[in-house]
Scaffold this motif. Sequence first.
Motif, PDB file in Angstrom:
ATOM      1  N   ARG A 102     -19.720  16.361 -31.646  1.00 56.02           N
ATOM      2  CA  ARG A 102     -19.433  16.290 -30.201  1.00 56.02           C
ATOM      3  C   ARG A 102     -20.273  17.277 -29.411  1.00 56.02           C
ATOM      4  NH1 ARG A 102     -13.279  17.074 -31.262  1.00 56.02           N
ATOM      5  NH2 ARG A 102     -14.040  16.111 -33.154  1.00 56.02           N
ATOM      6  N   SER A 256     -22.659  14.099 -36.488  1.00 57.03           N
ATOM      7  CA  SER A 256     -21.676  15.038 -37.013  1.00 57.03           C
ATOM      8  C   SER A 256     -22.000  15.192 -38.480  1.00 57.03           C
ATOM      9  CB  SER A 256     -20.271  14.464 -36.844  1.00 57.03           C
ATOM     10  OG  SER A 256     -19.377  15.253 -37.605  1.00 57.03           O
ATOM     11  N   LYS A 259     -19.452  14.803 -42.040  1.00 56.83           N
ATOM     12  CA  LYS A 259     -19.117  13.627 -42.842  1.00 56.83           C
ATOM     13  C   LYS A 259     -20.128  13.495 -43.992  1.00 56.83           C
ATOM     14  CE  LYS A 259     -17.017  12.573 -38.750  1.00 56.83           C
ATOM     15  NZ  LYS A 259     -17.033  13.492 -37.599  1.00 56.83           N
ATOM     16  N   ARG A 407      -5.513   4.775 -40.093  1.00 55.71           N
ATOM     17  CA  ARG A 407      -6.692   5.095 -40.896  1.00 55.71           C
ATOM     18  C   ARG A 407      -6.364   6.072 -42.012  1.00 55.71           C
ATOM     19  NH1 ARG A 407     -11.891   8.409 -38.776  1.00 55.71           N
ATOM     20  NH2 ARG A 407     -10.354  10.050 -38.948  1.00 55.71           N
TER      21      ARG A 407
HETATM   22  N1  F0G Z   1     -19.257  10.117 -34.001  1.00 55.90           N
HETATM   23  C1  F0G Z   1     -18.491   9.540 -34.931  1.00 55.90           C
HETATM   24  C2  F0G Z   1     -18.795   8.151 -35.384  1.00 55.90           C
HETATM   25  C3  F0G Z   1     -17.411  10.231 -35.476  1.00 55.90           C
HETATM   26  O1  F0G Z   1     -16.654   9.644 -36.389  1.00 55.90           O
HETATM   27  C4  F0G Z   1     -17.160  11.562 -35.034  1.00 55.90           C
HETATM   28  C5  F0G Z   1     -16.043  12.319 -35.560  1.00 55.90           C
HETATM   29  C6  F0G Z   1     -17.995  12.125 -34.067  1.00 55.90           C
HETATM   30  C7  F0G Z   1     -19.039  11.365 -33.576  1.00 55.90           C
HETATM   31  C8  F0G Z   1     -17.782  13.511 -33.534  1.00 55.90           C
HETATM   32  O2  F0G Z   1     -18.140  14.454 -34.490  1.00 55.90           O
HETATM   33  O3  F0G Z   1     -16.030  15.668 -35.055  1.00 55.90           O
HETATM   34  O4  F0G Z   1     -18.257  16.608 -35.619  1.00 55.90           O
HETATM   35  O5  F0G Z   1     -17.487  16.538 -33.299  1.00 55.90           O
HETATM   36  N2  F0G Z   1     -15.147  11.793 -36.247  1.00 55.90           N
HETATM   37  C9  F0G Z   1     -14.043  12.477 -36.890  1.00 55.90           C
HETATM   38  C10 F0G Z   1     -13.139  11.460 -37.487  1.00 55.90           C
HETATM   39  C11 F0G Z   1     -13.353  13.516 -36.081  1.00 55.90           C
HETATM   40  O6  F0G Z   1     -12.053  11.850 -37.958  1.00 55.90           O
HETATM   41  O7  F0G Z   1     -13.475  10.276 -37.532  1.00 55.90           O
HETATM   42  P1  F0G Z   1     -17.444  15.891 -34.613  1.00 55.90           P
END
Ligand code: F0G
Length: 460
Positions: A102, A256, A259, A407
């Motif tokens: 983010r 991010s 992951k 989920r």
């Molecule tokens: N884009 C995608 C596709 C994501 O799944 C996430 C975060 C972000 C951006 C933002 O990244 O958390 O590092 O700031 N997904 C997490 C989830 C929080 O649980 O799916 P981040």
Amino acid sequence: MKSKYYAEPFKIKMVEPIKILSEEVRLKKIEEAHYNLFYLDSEDIYIDLLSDSGTGAMSTEQWAGMMKGDEAYSGSKNYKKLVETAQKIFGYKYIQPVHQGRAAEKVVMPIFLGPGKYAISNMHFDTTRAHVEIAGARAIDCVVSDALDTETYSPFKGNMDTKKLIELIEKYRPENIGLIIMTITNNSAGGQPVSMENLKETSEIAKKYNIPLLIDAARFAENAYFIKTREKGYEDKSIREIVLEMFSYAQIFTMSSKKDAIVNMGGLIGIKDDEELYEEVKLKTIPLEGFVSYGGLAGRDLEALAIGLEEGIDINYLRYRIGQMEYLASRLDEAGIPYQYPVGGHAVFIDAKKLLPHIPYYEFPGHALAVELYKEAGIRTCDIGSYMLGNDPDTGEQLQSPFEFTRLAIPRRVYTQSHLDVVADALIAIKERAETIKGYKILWEPKILRHFTAKLKPIE
Ligand code: F0G
């Protein structure tokens, strides 16, 4: 001997005890947490599937790398290693670390978006949507209709609906579309992959209308694995080759790294070759995230990230990783529990709309099932549905999500197949008493990203 599911390509060296509370205590804990799973203490959770983000287990190499952190304010050697590693993997000239996904969105979105502008995506993740809106623009989702049918097999349910994309561009006018965003894998549609063909086609449309294409790259490696195993012509290509081709179709990515790069904290911005854009990104990163060579991270974090990027594209690791999802899904198949089929890359998305058909979207079936899983077995999951989607920013009305998912996000290299059995057994028990489960009402909510902090109560 060949097993059906690829076993862990690692052995366990360090363990973290977990405990299960009694049902009586769990019921009290969830009530005290205002029926919002984000308010629970992680100590009170047996199996935590809230997110696959930042929850992975680092390797011996990554932990060893942590000791090599060069904590100089500027120009650390870990920064250099990270930039070189990412340049090689993605084929992009400019790499900017930031502290998480983010943060990358916060830096990048206002460069392309503002009032009167639109971002069109195969599906925006919630923070991506939030940063589009914070920049003053509007986010439009444009996923293929296959994604909406959770029962029928389709190899790439994460794809952009390219026909609709063209219609949207024509409708809102190309000059008002600030960005086209391709989320790989498509988290909100169920961790569903995007095909190379679809990426290429989207890229051609973007080029034709002169709109920049951005990849939301959080789960890029899992997406590459699906291309290798499902798309004709890619069976014999390496994950590395597939990743390079995927990124060749975009101009910029936000990532991010919590992951697929298997670190507990970190993010990246990548720019293919636009030097002017890189200058702008740097200018914004410095006040928001810190100096260019650390971007909100410690030197040791940069090192772990550089190593994690490589480990995340290892084919044996990916076989085991996706194999875990397939194993859990196979247990649900046996029990007739509906989920987004075929199973995605990082999670099993239970179709709560189908499992709890008596709960309408505005009483949040995905959330109701998530609460039930905690009550049943101390398992923490989350809603990806109308509860997470929130209200229309213009009218304040509750939006209806095309999906009502619960989920089950699987952290990387953390849980074993026996843990997954506990999860499957809990769902089977819940299915048996599904019609007794109640919907939820929101008592308090903030304006955006409400699912993190809202307070709820069950509808009697
Ligand atoms: N884009 C995608 C596709 C994501 O799944 C996430 C975060 C972000 C951006 C933002 O990244 O958390 O590092 O700031 N997904 C997490 C989830 C929080 O649980 O799916 P981040």
